[in-house]
Design a protein around this motif. Structure first.
Motif, PDB file in Angstrom:
ATOM      1  N   ASN A 254       0.821  -1.210   0.000  1.00 58.20           N
ATOM      2  CA  ASN A 254       0.000   0.000   0.000  1.00 58.20           C
ATOM      3  C   ASN A 254       0.856   1.261   0.000  1.00 58.20           C
ATOM      4  N   ASP A 255       0.257   2.342  -0.535  1.00 55.74           N
ATOM      5  CA  ASP A 255       0.904   3.645  -0.407  1.00 55.74           C
ATOM      6  C   ASP A 255       0.567   4.185   0.991  1.00 55.74           C
ATOM      7  N   PRO A 256       1.340   5.150   1.494  1.00 57.60           N
ATOM      8  CA  PRO A 256       1.125   5.644   2.855  1.00 57.60           C
ATOM      9  C   PRO A 256      -0.289   6.169   3.132  1.00 57.60           C
ATOM     10  N   ALA A 257      -0.900   6.844   2.183  1.00 54.15           N
ATOM     11  CA  ALA A 257      -2.245   7.396   2.415  1.00 54.15           C
ATOM     12  C   ALA A 257      -3.276   6.276   2.565  1.00 54.15           C
ATOM     13  N   THR A 258      -3.194   5.273   1.714  1.00 53.68           N
ATOM     14  CA  THR A 258      -4.103   4.127   1.800  1.00 53.68           C
ATOM     15  C   THR A 258      -3.907   3.407   3.126  1.00 53.68           C
ATOM     16  N   GLU A 259      -2.650   3.190   3.482  1.00 53.39           N
ATOM     17  CA  GLU A 259      -2.353   2.475   4.719  1.00 53.39           C
ATOM     18  C   GLU A 259      -2.841   3.258   5.939  1.00 53.39           C
ATOM     19  N   ALA A 260      -2.711   4.580   5.917  1.00 56.75           N
ATOM     20  CA  ALA A 260      -3.177   5.405   7.043  1.00 56.75           C
ATOM     21  C   ALA A 260      -4.677   5.227   7.260  1.00 56.75           C
ATOM     22  N   GLU A 261      -5.432   5.133   6.183  1.00 56.49           N
ATOM     23  CA  GLU A 261      -6.887   4.955   6.330  1.00 56.49           C
ATOM     24  C   GLU A 261      -7.226   3.555   6.833  1.00 56.49           C
ATOM     25  N   ILE A 262      -6.458   2.558   6.423  1.00 58.04           N
ATOM     26  CA  ILE A 262      -6.664   1.200   6.941  1.00 58.04           C
ATOM     27  C   ILE A 262      -6.349   1.183   8.434  1.00 58.04           C
ATOM     28  N   VAL A 263      -5.252   1.820   8.817  1.00 55.87           N
ATOM     29  CA  VAL A 263      -4.877   1.904  10.234  1.00 55.87           C
ATOM     30  C   VAL A 263      -5.984   2.591  11.031  1.00 55.87           C
ATOM     31  N   ARG A 264      -6.524   3.663  10.507  1.00 50.09           N
ATOM     32  CA  ARG A 264      -7.619   4.383  11.176  1.00 50.09           C
ATOM     33  C   ARG A 264      -8.797   3.429  11.435  1.00 50.09           C
ATOM     34  N   GLY A 265      -9.148   2.633  10.436  1.00 44.34           N
ATOM     35  CA  GLY A 265     -10.249   1.680  10.582  1.00 44.34           C
ATOM     36  C   GLY A 265      -9.940   0.591  11.605  1.00 44.34           C
ATOM     37  N   GLU A 266      -8.697   0.097  11.587  1.00 40.26           N
ATOM     38  CA  GLU A 266      -8.300  -0.935  12.551  1.00 40.26           C
ATOM     39  C   GLU A 266      -8.305  -0.374  13.971  1.00 40.26           C
ATOM     40  N   LEU A 267      -7.812   0.852  14.137  1.00 41.23           N
ATOM     41  CA  LEU A 267      -7.838   1.490  15.459  1.00 41.23           C
ATOM     42  C   LEU A 267      -9.266   1.652  15.959  1.00 41.23           C
ATOM     43  N   CYS A 268     -10.169   2.018  15.061  1.00 43.18           N
ATOM     44  CA  CYS A 268     -11.568   2.181  15.441  1.00 43.18           C
ATOM     45  C   CYS A 268     -12.139   0.858  15.954  1.00 43.18           C
ATOM     46  N   LYS A 269     -11.836  -0.238  15.256  1.00 40.95           N
ATOM     47  CA  LYS A 269     -12.307  -1.563  15.691  1.00 40.95           C
ATOM     48  C   LYS A 269     -11.725  -1.927  17.060  1.00 40.95           C
ATOM     49  N   ILE A 270     -10.420  -1.682  17.224  1.00 35.67           N
ATOM     50  CA  ILE A 270      -9.767  -1.984  18.505  1.00 35.67           C
ATOM     51  C   ILE A 270     -10.412  -1.168  19.625  1.00 35.67           C
ATOM     52  N   ASN A 271     -10.620   0.114  19.370  1.00 34.90           N
ATOM     53  CA  ASN A 271     -11.237   0.978  20.387  1.00 34.90           C
ATOM     54  C   ASN A 271     -12.647   0.505  20.727  1.00 34.90           C
ATOM     55  N   ASP A 272     -13.420   0.092  19.717  1.00 32.85           N
ATOM     56  CA  ASP A 272     -14.763  -0.435  19.983  1.00 32.85           C
ATOM     57  C   ASP A 272     -14.689  -1.640  20.925  1.00 32.85           C
ATOM     58  N   ILE A 273     -13.770  -2.552  20.635  1.00 33.18           N
ATOM     59  CA  ILE A 273     -13.619  -3.743  21.475  1.00 33.18           C
ATOM     60  C   ILE A 273     -13.241  -3.332  22.900  1.00 33.18           C
ATOM     61  N   ARG A 274     -12.302  -2.415  23.017  1.00 37.71           N
ATOM     62  CA  ARG A 274     -11.853  -1.979  24.339  1.00 37.71           C
ATOM     63  C   ARG A 274     -12.951  -1.230  25.090  1.00 37.71           C
ATOM     64  N   LEU A 275     -13.710  -0.393  24.400  1.00 33.48           N
ATOM     65  CA  LEU A 275     -14.811   0.331  25.053  1.00 33.48           C
ATOM     66  C   LEU A 275     -15.897  -0.643  25.507  1.00 33.48           C
ATOM     67  N   ASN A 276     -16.249  -1.599  24.655  1.00 39.38           N
ATOM     68  CA  ASN A 276     -17.242  -2.608  25.045  1.00 39.38           C
ATOM     69  C   ASN A 276     -16.753  -3.401  26.252  1.00 39.38           C
ATOM     70  N   ARG A 277     -15.500  -3.778  26.238  1.00 34.42           N
ATOM     71  CA  ARG A 277     -14.929  -4.526  27.358  1.00 34.42           C
ATOM     72  C   ARG A 277     -14.991  -3.695  28.653  1.00 34.42           C
ATOM     73  N   LEU A 278     -14.673  -2.419  28.522  1.00 36.21           N
ATOM     74  CA  LEU A 278     -14.728  -1.508  29.672  1.00 36.21           C
ATOM     75  C   LEU A 278     -16.147  -1.461  30.240  1.00 36.21           C
ATOM     76  N   LEU A 279     -17.126  -1.337  29.373  1.00 35.79           N
ATOM     77  CA  LEU A 279     -18.515  -1.279  29.835  1.00 35.79           C
ATOM     78  C   LEU A 279     -18.975  -2.620  30.417  1.00 35.79           C
ATOM     79  N   ASP A 280     -18.535  -3.712  29.805  1.00 39.10           N
ATOM     80  CA  ASP A 280     -18.948  -5.038  30.271  1.00 39.10           C
ATOM     81  C   ASP A 280     -18.267  -5.451  31.568  1.00 39.10           C
ATOM     82  N   ALA A 281     -17.072  -4.912  31.811  1.00 40.17           N
ATOM     83  CA  ALA A 281     -16.327  -5.272  33.007  1.00 40.17           C
ATOM     84  C   ALA A 281     -16.813  -4.504  34.241  1.00 40.17           C
ATOM     85  N   SER A 282     -17.436  -3.382  34.001  1.00 41.12           N
ATOM     86  CA  SER A 282     -17.839  -2.520  35.118  1.00 41.12           C
ATOM     87  C   SER A 282     -19.032  -3.077  35.869  1.00 41.12           C
TER      88      SER A 282
END
Length: 167
Positions: A139-167
């Protein structure tokens, strides 16, 4: 997923410093944490996840680097970091040769893009992560940056759900 309204309410009611600390554990980008905090009170789990998506969409390249800084290299979870070890459970017990290939592919990726390879590792095997790494390397850097953004969003969703479920 079960809704834990009390966990959401407690998170929304946290003082600014406490909330920032909690959110920075989810994602190490200060701009992301500030944007998610600014969106409170969240009316539901979905509203919190929407705040994550909106905050991710607004991150600059520097903010993405801040967010990636909080993540361990794929194939090398941080020792003693329960989140890193849980998210990379797919590499446990993997053949040394696969781990060596992951390390080599990570090195090549990092040399090209200047940051760790980031993928939502939850539920993935070492082989599928290695395949994704190889697939994304051209990938070129711009394409990869957008893929990274999407992966980070998924990771954050998992972590936020875990935070809510653990409380």
């Amino acid at each position: 997923m079960t809704n834990h309204p009390h966990a959401l309410d407690a998170l929304a009611a946290a003082d600014a410093a406490e909330l920032e600390e909690i959110l920075l554990e989810v994602c190490s980008s200060p701009r992301w944490a500030a944007a998610v905090a600014k969106a409170r009170p969240w009316s539901s789990r979905e509203a919190l996840l929407a705040a994550n998506a909106a905050a991710m969409a607004g991150l600059t390249a520097a903010d993405l680097r801040d967010a990636m800084a909080g993540h361990a290299r794929i194939g090398q979870p941080r020792t003693g970091d329960a989140t890193s070890e849980r998210e990379q459970a797919g590499i446990q017990g993997v053949d040394r040769a696969v781990l060596d290939e992951l390390r080599e592919a990570n090195t090549a990726y990092e040399a090209k893009f200047g940051h760790v390879f980031l993928i939502c590792a939850t539920g993935r095997t070492a082989a599928t992560m290695l395949a994704a790494l190889r697939e994304r390397h051209p990938n070129d850097p711009a394409t990869e940056a957008e893929i990274v953004r999407g992966e980070l969003c998924k990771i954050n969703d998992i972590r936020l759900n875990r935070l809510l479920d653990a409380s």
